[in-house]
Motif scaffolding. Structure first.
Motif, PDB file in Angstrom:
ATOM      1  N   ALA A  83     -12.555   7.633  -1.158  1.00  0.00           N
ATOM      2  CA  ALA A  83     -11.475   6.864  -1.797  1.00  0.00           C
ATOM      3  C   ALA A  83     -11.728   5.369  -1.681  1.00  0.00           C
ATOM      4  O   ALA A  83     -11.556   4.613  -2.650  1.00  0.00           O
ATOM      5  N   TRP A  84     -12.159   4.923  -0.515  1.00  0.00           N
ATOM      6  CA  TRP A  84     -12.429   3.506  -0.294  1.00  0.00           C
ATOM      7  C   TRP A  84     -13.577   3.024  -1.175  1.00  0.00           C
ATOM      8  O   TRP A  84     -13.508   1.953  -1.769  1.00  0.00           O
ATOM      9  N   SER A  85     -14.619   3.823  -1.305  1.00  0.00           N
ATOM     10  CA  SER A  85     -15.776   3.402  -2.094  1.00  0.00           C
ATOM     11  C   SER A  85     -15.460   3.352  -3.592  1.00  0.00           C
ATOM     12  O   SER A  85     -16.181   2.713  -4.353  1.00  0.00           O
ATOM     13  N   GLN A  86     -14.395   4.012  -4.025  1.00  0.00           N
ATOM     14  CA  GLN A  86     -13.999   4.002  -5.434  1.00  0.00           C
ATOM     15  C   GLN A  86     -13.263   2.716  -5.816  1.00  0.00           C
ATOM     16  O   GLN A  86     -13.097   2.422  -6.994  1.00  0.00           O
ATOM     17  N   SER A  87     -12.819   1.954  -4.822  1.00  0.00           N
ATOM     18  CA  SER A  87     -12.026   0.761  -5.085  1.00  0.00           C
ATOM     19  C   SER A  87     -12.898  -0.370  -5.615  1.00  0.00           C
ATOM     20  O   SER A  87     -14.021  -0.566  -5.172  1.00  0.00           O
ATOM     21  N   ASP A  88     -12.348  -1.124  -6.558  1.00  0.00           N
ATOM     22  CA  ASP A  88     -13.069  -2.300  -7.054  1.00  0.00           C
ATOM     23  C   ASP A  88     -12.870  -3.492  -6.116  1.00  0.00           C
ATOM     24  O   ASP A  88     -13.529  -4.511  -6.260  1.00  0.00           O
ATOM     25  N   ASN A  89     -11.948  -3.368  -5.142  1.00  0.00           N
ATOM     26  CA  ASN A  89     -11.714  -4.408  -4.149  1.00  0.00           C
ATOM     27  C   ASN A  89     -11.487  -3.731  -2.794  1.00  0.00           C
ATOM     28  O   ASN A  89     -10.345  -3.555  -2.364  1.00  0.00           O
ATOM     29  N   PRO A  90     -12.578  -3.333  -2.116  1.00  0.00           N
ATOM     30  CA  PRO A  90     -12.447  -2.582  -0.863  1.00  0.00           C
ATOM     31  C   PRO A  90     -11.618  -3.285   0.205  1.00  0.00           C
ATOM     32  O   PRO A  90     -10.850  -2.641   0.918  1.00  0.00           O
ATOM     33  N   ALA A  91     -11.734  -4.607   0.321  1.00  0.00           N
ATOM     34  CA  ALA A  91     -10.955  -5.337   1.332  1.00  0.00           C
ATOM     35  C   ALA A  91      -9.459  -5.205   1.052  1.00  0.00           C
ATOM     36  O   ALA A  91      -8.667  -4.942   1.967  1.00  0.00           O
ATOM     37  N   ALA A  92      -9.060  -5.366  -0.190  1.00  0.00           N
ATOM     38  CA  ALA A  92      -7.647  -5.237  -0.555  1.00  0.00           C
ATOM     39  C   ALA A  92      -7.163  -3.805  -0.333  1.00  0.00           C
ATOM     40  O   ALA A  92      -6.026  -3.594   0.117  1.00  0.00           O
ATOM     41  N   ALA A  93      -8.017  -2.837  -0.625  1.00  0.00           N
ATOM     42  CA  ALA A  93      -7.649  -1.435  -0.403  1.00  0.00           C
ATOM     43  C   ALA A  93      -7.405  -1.172   1.083  1.00  0.00           C
ATOM     44  O   ALA A  93      -6.445  -0.499   1.456  1.00  0.00           O
ATOM     45  N   LEU A  94      -8.259  -1.723   1.947  1.00  0.00           N
ATOM     46  CA  LEU A  94      -8.078  -1.552   3.387  1.00  0.00           C
ATOM     47  C   LEU A  94      -6.795  -2.219   3.869  1.00  0.00           C
ATOM     48  O   LEU A  94      -6.045  -1.644   4.661  1.00  0.00           O
ATOM     49  N   VAL A  95      -6.526  -3.423   3.384  1.00  0.00           N
ATOM     50  CA  VAL A  95      -5.303  -4.123   3.776  1.00  0.00           C
ATOM     51  C   VAL A  95      -4.078  -3.295   3.364  1.00  0.00           C
ATOM     52  O   VAL A  95      -3.141  -3.114   4.143  1.00  0.00           O
ATOM     53  N   ALA A  96      -4.085  -2.780   2.154  1.00  0.00           N
ATOM     54  CA  ALA A  96      -2.962  -1.964   1.682  1.00  0.00           C
ATOM     55  C   ALA A  96      -2.840  -0.690   2.525  1.00  0.00           C
ATOM     56  O   ALA A  96      -1.738  -0.283   2.902  1.00  0.00           O
ATOM     57  N   PHE A  97      -3.974  -0.066   2.845  1.00  0.00           N
ATOM     58  CA  PHE A  97      -3.970   1.151   3.658  1.00  0.00           C
ATOM     59  C   PHE A  97      -3.423   0.874   5.054  1.00  0.00           C
ATOM     60  O   PHE A  97      -2.552   1.598   5.551  1.00  0.00           O
ATOM     61  N   PHE A  98      -3.889  -0.194   5.686  1.00  0.00           N
ATOM     62  CA  PHE A  98      -3.410  -0.539   7.027  1.00  0.00           C
ATOM     63  C   PHE A  98      -1.915  -0.829   7.002  1.00  0.00           C
ATOM     64  O   PHE A  98      -1.196  -0.532   7.950  1.00  0.00           O
ATOM     65  N   GLY A  99      -1.438  -1.437   5.904  1.00  0.00           N
ATOM     66  CA  GLY A  99      -0.014  -1.731   5.773  1.00  0.00           C
ATOM     67  C   GLY A  99       0.852  -0.487   5.709  1.00  0.00           C
ATOM     68  O   GLY A  99       2.026  -0.521   6.038  1.00  0.00           O
ATOM     69  N   MET A 100       0.288   0.624   5.304  1.00  0.00           N
ATOM     70  CA  MET A 100       1.027   1.887   5.221  1.00  0.00           C
ATOM     71  C   MET A 100       1.078   2.626   6.554  1.00  0.00           C
ATOM     72  O   MET A 100       1.846   3.565   6.710  1.00  0.00           O
ATOM     73  N   MET A 101       0.259   2.192   7.514  1.00  0.00           N
ATOM     74  CA  MET A 101       0.130   2.914   8.779  1.00  0.00           C
ATOM     75  C   MET A 101       1.323   2.689   9.699  1.00  0.00           C
ATOM     76  O   MET A 101       1.895   1.595   9.742  1.00  0.00           O
ATOM     77  N   SER A 102       1.626   3.736  10.451  1.00  0.00           N
ATOM     78  CA  SER A 102       2.637   3.609  11.507  1.00  0.00           C
ATOM     79  C   SER A 102       1.996   2.901  12.696  1.00  0.00           C
ATOM     80  O   SER A 102       0.770   2.755  12.755  1.00  0.00           O
ATOM     81  N   GLU A 103       2.813   2.497  13.653  1.00  0.00           N
ATOM     82  CA  GLU A 103       2.264   1.849  14.845  1.00  0.00           C
ATOM     83  C   GLU A 103       1.325   2.796  15.584  1.00  0.00           C
ATOM     84  O   GLU A 103       0.275   2.390  16.078  1.00  0.00           O
ATOM     85  N   GLU A 104       1.675   4.058  15.656  1.00  0.00           N
ATOM     86  CA  GLU A 104       0.810   5.054  16.317  1.00  0.00           C
ATOM     87  C   GLU A 104      -0.550   5.154  15.607  1.00  0.00           C
ATOM     88  O   GLU A 104      -1.593   5.229  16.250  1.00  0.00           O
ATOM     89  N   GLN A 105      -0.522   5.137  14.291  1.00  0.00           N
ATOM     90  CA  GLN A 105      -1.772   5.207  13.536  1.00  0.00           C
ATOM     91  C   GLN A 105      -2.612   3.949  13.760  1.00  0.00           C
ATOM     92  O   GLN A 105      -3.833   4.027  13.864  1.00  0.00           O
TER      93      GLN A 105
END
Length: 165
Positions: free
Chosen positions: A72-94
């Protein structure tokens, strides 16, 4: 796949069948067909035992999840933005689990956080696996959608006829 991963050992069609029948009515031939399809697609290996087979997962559930995330990450045209968005969805435990995983990959570093006085505990890969094992087993999801000839990374949990795992 969930049932095969659950035992973490080679399993027979009968064992999977009996486990599934605790939740719903399902035919032996359905389970046998799904396991055979998973074998043909490379998700499980099998060894003959008498007139039956024992099936074993080729990779772990964690490796499968990692492959999905990487794809999924490699499919992104902006991997850094994808990671930031993904991290933003994470719970504190995650996020804690992510920090622990980064420490494992990076190895020991100098500094108070890693030393004996920092009060922070280091999670080893074994400890991480044990934490995962403590989580409740997910209920099977009735899903279909695989196409004949699909390879790993294309939803191993679905099977013919929507039988799920």
């Amino acid at each position: 796949m969930t049932r095969v991963w659950k035992w973490n050992r080679p399993v027979t069609v009968r064992e999977v069948l009996e486990d599934l029948q605790q939740e719903r009515s399902i035919a032996y031939t359905t389970v046998m067909t799904v396991l055979d399809n998973l074998h043909q697609k490379g998700w499980v290996r099998r060894e003959a035992e008498g007139r039956a087979y024992r099936y074993e997962a080729v990779s772990t559930r964690a490796a499968y999840s990692a492959a999905l995330m990487n794809d999924a990450w490699s499919q992104s045209d902006n991997p850094a933005a994808a990671l930031v968005a993904f991290f933003g969805m994470m719970s504190e435990e995650q996020r804690r689990a992510l920090r622990d995983a980064v420490r494992i990959v990076q190895g020991p570093e100098e500094g108070p956080e890693q030393g004996g006085d920092g009060g922070e505990t280091r999670v080893t890969p074994v400890a991480a696996d044990e934490k995962q094992a403590e989580k409740p087993v997910e209920k099977p999801v009735e899903a279909s959608g695989e196409k004949q000839g699909e390879k790993p990374g294309q939803n191993p949990d679905s099977g013919p006829g929507g039988t799920g795992r």
